[in-house]
Design a protein around this motif. Structure first.
Motif, PDB file in Angstrom:
ATOM      1  N   LYS A 190       0.851  -1.196   0.000  1.00  9.99           N
ATOM      2  CA  LYS A 190       0.000   0.000   0.000  1.00  9.99           C
ATOM      3  C   LYS A 190       0.884   1.242   0.000  1.00  9.99           C
ATOM      4  O   LYS A 190       1.768   1.378   0.845  1.00  9.99           O
ATOM      5  CB  LYS A 190      -0.914   0.018   1.231  1.00  9.99           C
ATOM      6  N   LEU A 191       0.657   2.141  -0.946  1.00  3.73           N
ATOM      7  CA  LEU A 191       1.376   3.398  -1.024  1.00  3.73           C
ATOM      8  C   LEU A 191       0.367   4.540  -0.938  1.00  3.73           C
ATOM      9  O   LEU A 191      -0.744   4.435  -1.458  1.00  3.73           O
ATOM     10  CB  LEU A 191       2.164   3.492  -2.329  1.00  3.73           C
ATOM     11  N   VAL A 192       0.760   5.629  -0.304  1.00  4.78           N
ATOM     12  CA  VAL A 192      -0.137   6.770  -0.110  1.00  4.78           C
ATOM     13  C   VAL A 192       0.388   7.956  -0.905  1.00  4.78           C
ATOM     14  O   VAL A 192       1.581   8.279  -0.856  1.00  4.78           O
ATOM     15  CB  VAL A 192      -0.246   7.139   1.383  1.00  4.78           C
ATOM     16  N   ALA A 193      -0.500   8.615  -1.648  1.00  2.57           N
ATOM     17  CA  ALA A 193      -0.121   9.793  -2.416  1.00  2.57           C
ATOM     18  C   ALA A 193       0.458  10.856  -1.483  1.00  2.57           C
ATOM     19  O   ALA A 193      -0.017  11.059  -0.373  1.00  2.57           O
ATOM     20  CB  ALA A 193      -1.330  10.350  -3.166  1.00  2.57           C
ATOM     21  N   GLY A 194       1.521  11.541  -1.951  1.00  2.00           N
ATOM     22  CA  GLY A 194       2.161  12.571  -1.145  1.00  2.00           C
ATOM     23  C   GLY A 194       3.248  12.042  -0.235  1.00  2.00           C
ATOM     24  O   GLY A 194       3.756  12.783   0.608  1.00  2.00           O
ATOM     25  N   LYS A 202       1.190  14.426  -4.356  1.00  2.71           N
ATOM     26  CA  LYS A 202      -0.054  14.498  -3.577  1.00  2.71           C
ATOM     27  C   LYS A 202      -1.289  14.356  -4.455  1.00  2.71           C
ATOM     28  O   LYS A 202      -2.345  13.931  -3.996  1.00  2.71           O
ATOM     29  CB  LYS A 202      -0.117  15.827  -2.821  1.00  2.71           C
ATOM     30  N   ALA A 203      -1.156  14.725  -5.735  1.00  2.00           N
ATOM     31  CA  ALA A 203      -2.303  14.665  -6.642  1.00  2.00           C
ATOM     32  C   ALA A 203      -2.519  13.285  -7.238  1.00  2.00           C
ATOM     33  O   ALA A 203      -3.418  13.093  -8.041  1.00  2.00           O
ATOM     34  CB  ALA A 203      -2.122  15.684  -7.769  1.00  2.00           C
ATOM     35  N   THR A 204      -1.712  12.309  -6.849  1.00  5.29           N
ATOM     36  CA  THR A 204      -1.842  10.966  -7.414  1.00  5.29           C
ATOM     37  C   THR A 204      -3.214  10.383  -7.089  1.00  5.29           C
ATOM     38  O   THR A 204      -3.588  10.274  -5.923  1.00  5.29           O
ATOM     39  CB  THR A 204      -0.765  10.027  -6.846  1.00  5.29           C
ATOM     40  N   PRO A 205      -4.006   9.999  -8.099  1.00  5.77           N
ATOM     41  CA  PRO A 205      -5.317   9.410  -7.823  1.00  5.77           C
ATOM     42  C   PRO A 205      -5.186   8.026  -7.187  1.00  5.77           C
ATOM     43  O   PRO A 205      -4.199   7.313  -7.412  1.00  5.77           O
ATOM     44  CB  PRO A 205      -5.960   9.301  -9.220  1.00  5.77           C
ATOM     45  N   ALA A 206      -6.159   7.650  -6.388  1.00  4.66           N
ATOM     46  CA  ALA A 206      -6.184   6.298  -5.840  1.00  4.66           C
ATOM     47  C   ALA A 206      -6.333   5.301  -6.984  1.00  4.66           C
ATOM     48  O   ALA A 206      -6.989   5.562  -7.978  1.00  4.66           O
ATOM     49  CB  ALA A 206      -7.331   6.151  -4.850  1.00  4.66           C
ATOM     50  N   GLY A 207      -5.693   4.158  -6.830  1.00  9.53           N
ATOM     51  CA  GLY A 207      -5.765   3.153  -7.891  1.00  9.53           C
ATOM     52  C   GLY A 207      -4.889   1.963  -7.575  1.00  9.53           C
ATOM     53  O   GLY A 207      -4.775   1.549  -6.411  1.00  9.53           O
ATOM     54  N   ASN A 208      -4.238   1.435  -8.595  1.00  7.91           N
ATOM     55  CA  ASN A 208      -3.423   0.234  -8.454  1.00  7.91           C
ATOM     56  C   ASN A 208      -2.153   0.372  -9.267  1.00  7.91           C
ATOM     57  O   ASN A 208      -2.117   1.080 -10.276  1.00  7.91           O
ATOM     58  CB  ASN A 208      -4.194  -1.010  -8.935  1.00  7.91           C
ATOM     59  N   GLY A 209      -1.107  -0.297  -8.818  1.00  6.19           N
ATOM     60  CA  GLY A 209       0.161  -0.211  -9.522  1.00  6.19           C
ATOM     61  C   GLY A 209       0.906  -1.534  -9.524  1.00  6.19           C
ATOM     62  O   GLY A 209       0.578  -2.458  -8.762  1.00  6.19           O
ATOM     63  N   VAL A 210       1.893  -1.605 -10.386  1.00  3.83           N
ATOM     64  CA  VAL A 210       2.770  -2.767 -10.447  1.00  3.83           C
ATOM     65  C   VAL A 210       4.191  -2.295 -10.691  1.00  3.83           C
ATOM     66  O   VAL A 210       4.424  -1.266 -11.321  1.00  3.83           O
ATOM     67  CB  VAL A 210       2.367  -3.757 -11.567  1.00  3.83           C
ATOM     68  N   ALA A 211       5.140  -3.065 -10.172  1.00  2.00           N
ATOM     69  CA  ALA A 211       6.552  -2.824 -10.447  1.00  2.00           C
ATOM     70  C   ALA A 211       7.115  -4.076 -11.103  1.00  2.00           C
ATOM     71  O   ALA A 211       6.954  -5.182 -10.591  1.00  2.00           O
ATOM     72  CB  ALA A 211       7.306  -2.506  -9.161  1.00  2.00           C
ATOM     73  N   PHE A 212       7.725  -3.926 -12.274  1.00  2.00           N
ATOM     74  CA  PHE A 212       8.361  -5.026 -12.977  1.00  2.00           C
ATOM     75  C   PHE A 212       9.865  -4.935 -12.734  1.00  2.00           C
ATOM     76  O   PHE A 212      10.474  -3.880 -12.966  1.00  2.00           O
ATOM     77  CB  PHE A 212       8.077  -4.971 -14.479  1.00  2.00           C
ATOM     78  N   ILE A 213      10.475  -6.011 -12.259  1.00  2.00           N
ATOM     79  CA  ILE A 213      11.896  -6.017 -11.919  1.00  2.00           C
ATOM     80  C   ILE A 213      12.598  -7.136 -12.682  1.00  2.00           C
ATOM     81  O   ILE A 213      12.144  -8.281 -12.680  1.00  2.00           O
ATOM     82  CB  ILE A 213      12.107  -6.211 -10.399  1.00  2.00           C
ATOM     83  N   ALA A 214      13.724  -6.803 -13.328  1.00  2.00           N
ATOM     84  CA  ALA A 214      14.515  -7.795 -14.045  1.00  2.00           C
ATOM     85  C   ALA A 214      15.949  -7.273 -14.144  1.00  2.00           C
ATOM     86  O   ALA A 214      16.265  -6.182 -13.668  1.00  2.00           O
ATOM     87  CB  ALA A 214      13.928  -8.056 -15.432  1.00  2.00           C
ATOM     88  N   LYS A 249      -3.222   4.672  -2.428  1.00  2.65           N
ATOM     89  CA  LYS A 249      -4.246   5.335  -1.624  1.00  2.65           C
ATOM     90  C   LYS A 249      -4.161   6.849  -1.833  1.00  2.65           C
ATOM     91  O   LYS A 249      -3.089   7.397  -2.066  1.00  2.65           O
ATOM     92  CB  LYS A 249      -4.043   5.020  -0.131  1.00  2.65           C
ATOM     93  N   ALA A 250      -5.296   7.519  -1.727  1.00  8.42           N
ATOM     94  CA  ALA A 250      -5.327   8.967  -1.890  1.00  8.42           C
ATOM     95  C   ALA A 250      -4.551   9.648  -0.775  1.00  8.42           C
ATOM     96  O   ALA A 250      -4.351   9.078   0.305  1.00  8.42           O
ATOM     97  CB  ALA A 250      -6.776   9.458  -1.904  1.00  8.42           C
ATOM     98  N   ALA A 251      -4.094  10.868  -1.026  1.00  8.79           N
ATOM     99  CA  ALA A 251      -3.327  11.623  -0.049  1.00  8.79           C
ATOM    100  C   ALA A 251      -4.115  11.760   1.258  1.00  8.79           C
ATOM    101  O   ALA A 251      -5.314  11.992   1.248  1.00  8.79           O
ATOM    102  CB  ALA A 251      -2.981  13.004  -0.604  1.00  8.79           C
ATOM    103  N   GLY A 252      -3.409  11.584   2.376  1.00  6.77           N
ATOM    104  CA  GLY A 252      -4.047  11.684   3.676  1.00  6.77           C
ATOM    105  C   GLY A 252      -4.678  10.404   4.162  1.00  6.77           C
ATOM    106  O   GLY A 252      -5.186  10.355   5.272  1.00  6.77           O
TER     107      GLY A 252
END
Length: 439
Positions: free
Chosen positions: A230-234, A317-329, A353-356
């Motif tokens: 889980k990551l939070v904007a800002g 801080k303006a990052t909308p709530a949503g989902n992400g992935v990190a590809f590592i190689a 997650k949204a800011a705050g």
């Protein structure tokens, strides 16, 4: 040493779609084991990809038209359910009957009150017959009132049932329309995948050069630690990547691939512009931005050696709530011309997650298991690719360091407002050549 960035382009194109189909045409998915494909090219031709793209476009156009027609039907149905539809007529009649029953009950209750008042108003001089008649009038009024009350209850029940039936019809109409909306989403995803594969194939056809294929190296690994789910904007999150040379060969130059991609809750809008990924190492402690998803300054690794990269991911801080992935190689290149890399890219999922927001306790993201490439047992027991994984099904040797053709298919499908990944799948068909490639 020169490197092509084909994987970054393919993954970035794939993760922006809500549901990327694993195969637009059968030519897009090679399910044969690596050993069977190392010396045999299964790369689709540009003509085949053009045909697939045209079919995907046609399917998308038809889905859009069908959705537009379905919207008209939905509006007509909802309008009718308010006016002329049999359910609307039945609801109106039941509502009127309930009103009439309520009026009848009120009148009957008033009659009871009047009859009782008349009985109480009798004087001592009233005859026995007058008293009996007054008492009979009260009893008759009470019986009528009881019947009216029963009728009102029944009418109210019928009115409620009629309203519920009409509401159910409204919900059913909306759900029917939703099917067409999903069809458009799926068709758009397939179109994006087909267009991306065609564009990539054309680009690589122009850049095609002679050279020996790079090799997949099982001993080369790139592992992530400390990246939460889980990551939070800002906020800024620190994690690390450990690159290990578990083979018995010298690796003169190591390149780490770190592709981070995200969408909002709709799954349709790429939110990568709000992300900033940086790295540093013991030999290069100053923080630097990750350029084009690659870190080219990892250095050399002897057999059995390893190195750690410090990473930090900052979300605006303006990052909308949503989902992400990190590809590592990781890839390696040697002075003698040999090259190779991890057979596939590990994928780590996280929620945005949204800011705050209060994310609560978050576990470290774990790489999704790579699926079996056969149709027999293994993996999840079915041989089918599980959701939320990446797989390498190479056209030649399967190394991320090889150059040539590349396509990626991934899915980040979302369940309504809940930031839950319903499924994420990636197929990498990558062939890079080690000579004459771009820096």
């Amino acid at each position: 040493m020169k490197i092509r960035r084909a994987l970054a382009t393919a993954v970035a194109a794939a993760v922006t779609a809500p549901v990327m189909l694993l195969s637009v045409t059968p030519a897009f998915a090679d399910t044969k084991p690596v050993a069977q494909t190392e010396n045999k090219s299964s790369k689709p031709t540009i003509k085949e990809l053009e045909a697939a793209a045209a079919e995907a476009q046609k399917a998308y156009d038809q889905a859009v038209l069908a959705k537009a027609d379905a919207l008209l039907v939905l509006k007509e149905t909802l309008d009718a359910l308010d006016t002329t539809h049999p359910l609307a007529v039945a609801a109106a009649a039941a509502e009127q009957a309930a009103k009439d029953a309520a009026t009848a009950k009120t009148t009957a209750d008033q009659a009871v009150t009047a009859a009782k008042a008349a009985l109480e108003a009798l004087t001592e001089e009233a005859t026995e017959k007058e008293k009996a008649d007054a008492e009979a009038a009260v009893a008759a009024a009470e019986a009528t009132a009881a019947t009216a009350a029963t009728a009102k209850t029944a009418a109210d029940t019928k009115a409620a049932e009629a309203d519920e039936a009409r509401d159910d019809a409204r919900v059913a109409a909306a759900r029917a329309y939703g099917v067409f909306g999903k069809a458009v989403d799926d068709a758009l995803a397939a179109k994006i995948a087909a267009d991306a594969a065609l564009a990539q194939a054309k680009k690589e056809a122009e850049e095609e050069e002679e050279g020996e294929d790079c090799e997949p190296e099982q001993g080369l690994t790139a592992e992530v630690t400390g990246l939460p789910t889980k990551l939070v904007a800002g906020t800024t999150t620190a994690f690390s990547i450990r690159v290990t040379n578990g083979s018995d060969r010298q690796m003169d130059e190591i390149v780490a691939y770190t592709g981070v991609h995200a969408t909002d809750k709709s799954g349709l809008n790429d939110t990568g512009k709000f992300f900033r990924l940086q790295w540093s190492s013991e030999s290069s402690p100053k923080w630097k931005n990750v350029e084009h998803d690659y870190i080219d300054a990892v250095g050399a690794l002897k057999p059995g050696a390893r190195t750690d990269l410090k990473m930090r991911l900052t979300l605006d801080k303006a990052t909308p709530a949503g989902n992400g992935v990190a590809f590592i190689a990781a890839d390696f290149y040697n002075e003698d011309g040999s090259c190779g890399g991890t057979p596939g890219a590990d994928m780590y999922e996280f929620d945005v997650k949204a800011a705050g927001s209060k994310p609560g306790k978050a576990e470290d993201a774990k790489p999704k298991p790579k699926p079996s490439t056969t149709t027999g047992s293994g993996g999840n027991g079915s041989g089918h690719q599980p959701q939320g994984s990446t797989s390498g099904t190479p056209a030649s040797n399967g190394s991320l360091a090889a150059t040539g053709s590349s396509s990626a298919t991934t899915s980040i499908a979302l369940a309504g407002g809940a930031a839950v990944l319903l499924g994420a799948a990636a197929v990498f068909v990558v062939r890079r050549r080690k000579t004459g490639s771009d820096a």
